[in-house]
Design a protein around this motif. Structure first.
Motif, PDB file in Angstrom:
ATOM      1  N   LEU A  98       0.818  -1.210   0.000  1.00  0.00           N
ATOM      2  CA  LEU A  98       0.000   0.000   0.000  1.00  0.00           C
ATOM      3  C   LEU A  98       0.852   1.260   0.000  1.00  0.00           C
ATOM      4  O   LEU A  98       1.908   1.314   0.636  1.00  0.00           O
ATOM      5  CB  LEU A  98      -0.915   0.017   1.224  1.00  0.00           C
ATOM      6  CG  LEU A  98      -2.031  -1.017   1.238  1.00  0.00           C
ATOM      7  CD1 LEU A  98      -2.761  -0.979   2.571  1.00  0.00           C
ATOM      8  CD2 LEU A  98      -2.991  -0.790   0.099  1.00  0.00           C
ATOM      9  N   VAL A  99       0.384   2.268  -0.724  1.00  0.00           N
ATOM     10  CA  VAL A  99       1.019   3.587  -0.731  1.00  0.00           C
ATOM     11  C   VAL A  99      -0.061   4.630  -0.493  1.00  0.00           C
ATOM     12  O   VAL A  99      -1.252   4.367  -0.659  1.00  0.00           O
ATOM     13  CB  VAL A  99       1.754   3.879  -2.064  1.00  0.00           C
ATOM     14  CG1 VAL A  99       2.907   2.919  -2.275  1.00  0.00           C
ATOM     15  CG2 VAL A  99       0.798   3.859  -3.240  1.00  0.00           C
ATOM     16  N   CYS A 100       0.350   5.810  -0.141  1.00  0.00           N
ATOM     17  CA  CYS A 100      -0.575   6.914   0.062  1.00  0.00           C
ATOM     18  C   CYS A 100      -1.249   7.244  -1.269  1.00  0.00           C
ATOM     19  O   CYS A 100      -0.560   7.467  -2.266  1.00  0.00           O
ATOM     20  CB  CYS A 100       0.173   8.133   0.591  1.00  0.00           C
ATOM     21  SG  CYS A 100      -0.863   9.609   0.735  1.00  0.00           S
ATOM     22  N   PRO A 101      -2.582   7.296  -1.319  1.00  0.00           N
ATOM     23  CA  PRO A 101      -3.250   7.607  -2.581  1.00  0.00           C
ATOM     24  C   PRO A 101      -3.022   9.050  -3.044  1.00  0.00           C
ATOM     25  O   PRO A 101      -3.146   9.338  -4.227  1.00  0.00           O
ATOM     26  CB  PRO A 101      -4.728   7.358  -2.283  1.00  0.00           C
ATOM     27  CG  PRO A 101      -4.851   7.315  -0.814  1.00  0.00           C
ATOM     28  CD  PRO A 101      -3.513   6.955  -0.260  1.00  0.00           C
TER      29      PRO A 101
ATOM     30  N   ALA B  99      -3.436  10.296   8.198  1.00  0.00           N
ATOM     31  CA  ALA B  99      -3.480   8.995   8.856  1.00  0.00           C
ATOM     32  C   ALA B  99      -4.713   8.256   8.357  1.00  0.00           C
ATOM     33  O   ALA B  99      -5.840   8.736   8.532  1.00  0.00           O
ATOM     34  CB  ALA B  99      -3.528   9.166  10.364  1.00  0.00           C
ATOM     35  N   TYR B 100      -4.493   7.112   7.707  1.00  0.00           N
ATOM     36  CA  TYR B 100      -5.581   6.313   7.158  1.00  0.00           C
ATOM     37  C   TYR B 100      -5.989   5.250   8.176  1.00  0.00           C
ATOM     38  O   TYR B 100      -5.146   4.486   8.643  1.00  0.00           O
ATOM     39  CB  TYR B 100      -5.151   5.650   5.849  1.00  0.00           C
ATOM     40  CG  TYR B 100      -4.805   6.658   4.778  1.00  0.00           C
ATOM     41  CD1 TYR B 100      -5.797   7.206   3.983  1.00  0.00           C
ATOM     42  CD2 TYR B 100      -3.497   7.081   4.587  1.00  0.00           C
ATOM     43  CE1 TYR B 100      -5.494   8.153   3.015  1.00  0.00           C
ATOM     44  CE2 TYR B 100      -3.182   8.027   3.622  1.00  0.00           C
ATOM     45  CZ  TYR B 100      -4.187   8.561   2.836  1.00  0.00           C
ATOM     46  OH  TYR B 100      -3.877   9.498   1.888  1.00  0.00           O
ATOM     47  N   PRO B 101      -7.284   5.176   8.509  1.00  0.00           N
ATOM     48  CA  PRO B 101      -7.725   4.224   9.532  1.00  0.00           C
ATOM     49  C   PRO B 101      -7.717   2.788   9.027  1.00  0.00           C
ATOM     50  O   PRO B 101      -7.791   2.529   7.825  1.00  0.00           O
ATOM     51  CB  PRO B 101      -9.158   4.674   9.830  1.00  0.00           C
ATOM     52  CG  PRO B 101      -9.620   5.305   8.566  1.00  0.00           C
ATOM     53  CD  PRO B 101      -8.398   5.958   7.970  1.00  0.00           C
ATOM     54  N   ILE B 102      -7.629   1.864   9.969  1.00  0.00           N
ATOM     55  CA  ILE B 102      -7.794   0.437   9.683  1.00  0.00           C
ATOM     56  C   ILE B 102      -9.014  -0.009  10.468  1.00  0.00           C
ATOM     57  O   ILE B 102      -9.028   0.075  11.693  1.00  0.00           O
ATOM     58  CB  ILE B 102      -6.556  -0.372  10.083  1.00  0.00           C
ATOM     59  CG1 ILE B 102      -5.341   0.104   9.301  1.00  0.00           C
ATOM     60  CG2 ILE B 102      -6.798  -1.868   9.861  1.00  0.00           C
ATOM     61  CD1 ILE B 102      -4.036  -0.524   9.732  1.00  0.00           C
ATOM     62  N   ARG B 103     -10.045  -0.443   9.750  1.00  0.00           N
ATOM     63  CA  ARG B 103     -11.294  -0.855  10.391  1.00  0.00           C
ATOM     64  C   ARG B 103     -11.547  -2.325  10.123  1.00  0.00           C
ATOM     65  O   ARG B 103     -11.580  -2.735   8.962  1.00  0.00           O
ATOM     66  CB  ARG B 103     -12.460  -0.020   9.862  1.00  0.00           C
ATOM     67  CG  ARG B 103     -12.321   1.448  10.193  1.00  0.00           C
ATOM     68  CD  ARG B 103     -13.554   2.233   9.792  1.00  0.00           C
ATOM     69  NE  ARG B 103     -13.285   3.644   9.918  1.00  0.00           N
ATOM     70  CZ  ARG B 103     -13.519   4.544   8.966  1.00  0.00           C
ATOM     71  NH1 ARG B 103     -14.050   4.171   7.822  1.00  0.00           N
ATOM     72  NH2 ARG B 103     -13.241   5.806   9.173  1.00  0.00           N
TER      73      ARG B 103
ATOM     74  N   SER C 115     -10.721  11.091   1.795  1.00  0.00           N
ATOM     75  CA  SER C 115     -11.836  11.676   2.539  1.00  0.00           C
ATOM     76  C   SER C 115     -12.020  11.051   3.916  1.00  0.00           C
ATOM     77  O   SER C 115     -12.621  11.666   4.805  1.00  0.00           O
ATOM     78  CB  SER C 115     -13.137  11.562   1.738  1.00  0.00           C
ATOM     79  OG  SER C 115     -13.447  10.197   1.509  1.00  0.00           O
ATOM     80  N   GLU C 116     -11.518   9.845   4.124  1.00  0.00           N
ATOM     81  CA  GLU C 116     -11.623   9.154   5.409  1.00  0.00           C
ATOM     82  C   GLU C 116     -10.389   9.349   6.281  1.00  0.00           C
ATOM     83  O   GLU C 116     -10.378   8.977   7.446  1.00  0.00           O
ATOM     84  CB  GLU C 116     -11.836   7.652   5.192  1.00  0.00           C
ATOM     85  CG  GLU C 116     -13.164   7.303   4.577  1.00  0.00           C
ATOM     86  CD  GLU C 116     -14.320   7.489   5.540  1.00  0.00           C
ATOM     87  OE1 GLU C 116     -14.196   7.116   6.716  1.00  0.00           O
ATOM     88  OE2 GLU C 116     -15.358   8.025   5.098  1.00  0.00           O
TER      89      GLU C 116
END
Length: 62
Positions: free
Chosen positions: A16-19, A42-46, A55-56
């Protein structure tokens, strides 16, 4: 929280990379997020799934 972490495939995290910046991400065990230092996001992990939507993402404040 550790149960959710174990569901994330470490090989997936390596891919994964930053979009936004296409840069590398680091994993924060404390917040259970993928961090893009260059984008200050910071991208969440749900439920073991990285949510790679700008946007998240949470903006990282100094």
């Amino acid at each position: 929280m550790d149960e959710k972490l174990s569901k994330v495939d470490p090989k997936l995290l390596d891919l994964l990379v930053c979009p936004l910046t296409k840069g590398r991400l680091s994993f924060s065990r404390d917040t259970n997020e993928l961090i893009s230092e260059s984008a200050r996001l910071a991208y969440p992990i749900r439920d073991g799934i990285p949510i790679m939507l700008i946007s998240e993402a949470r903006k990282i404040e100094d």
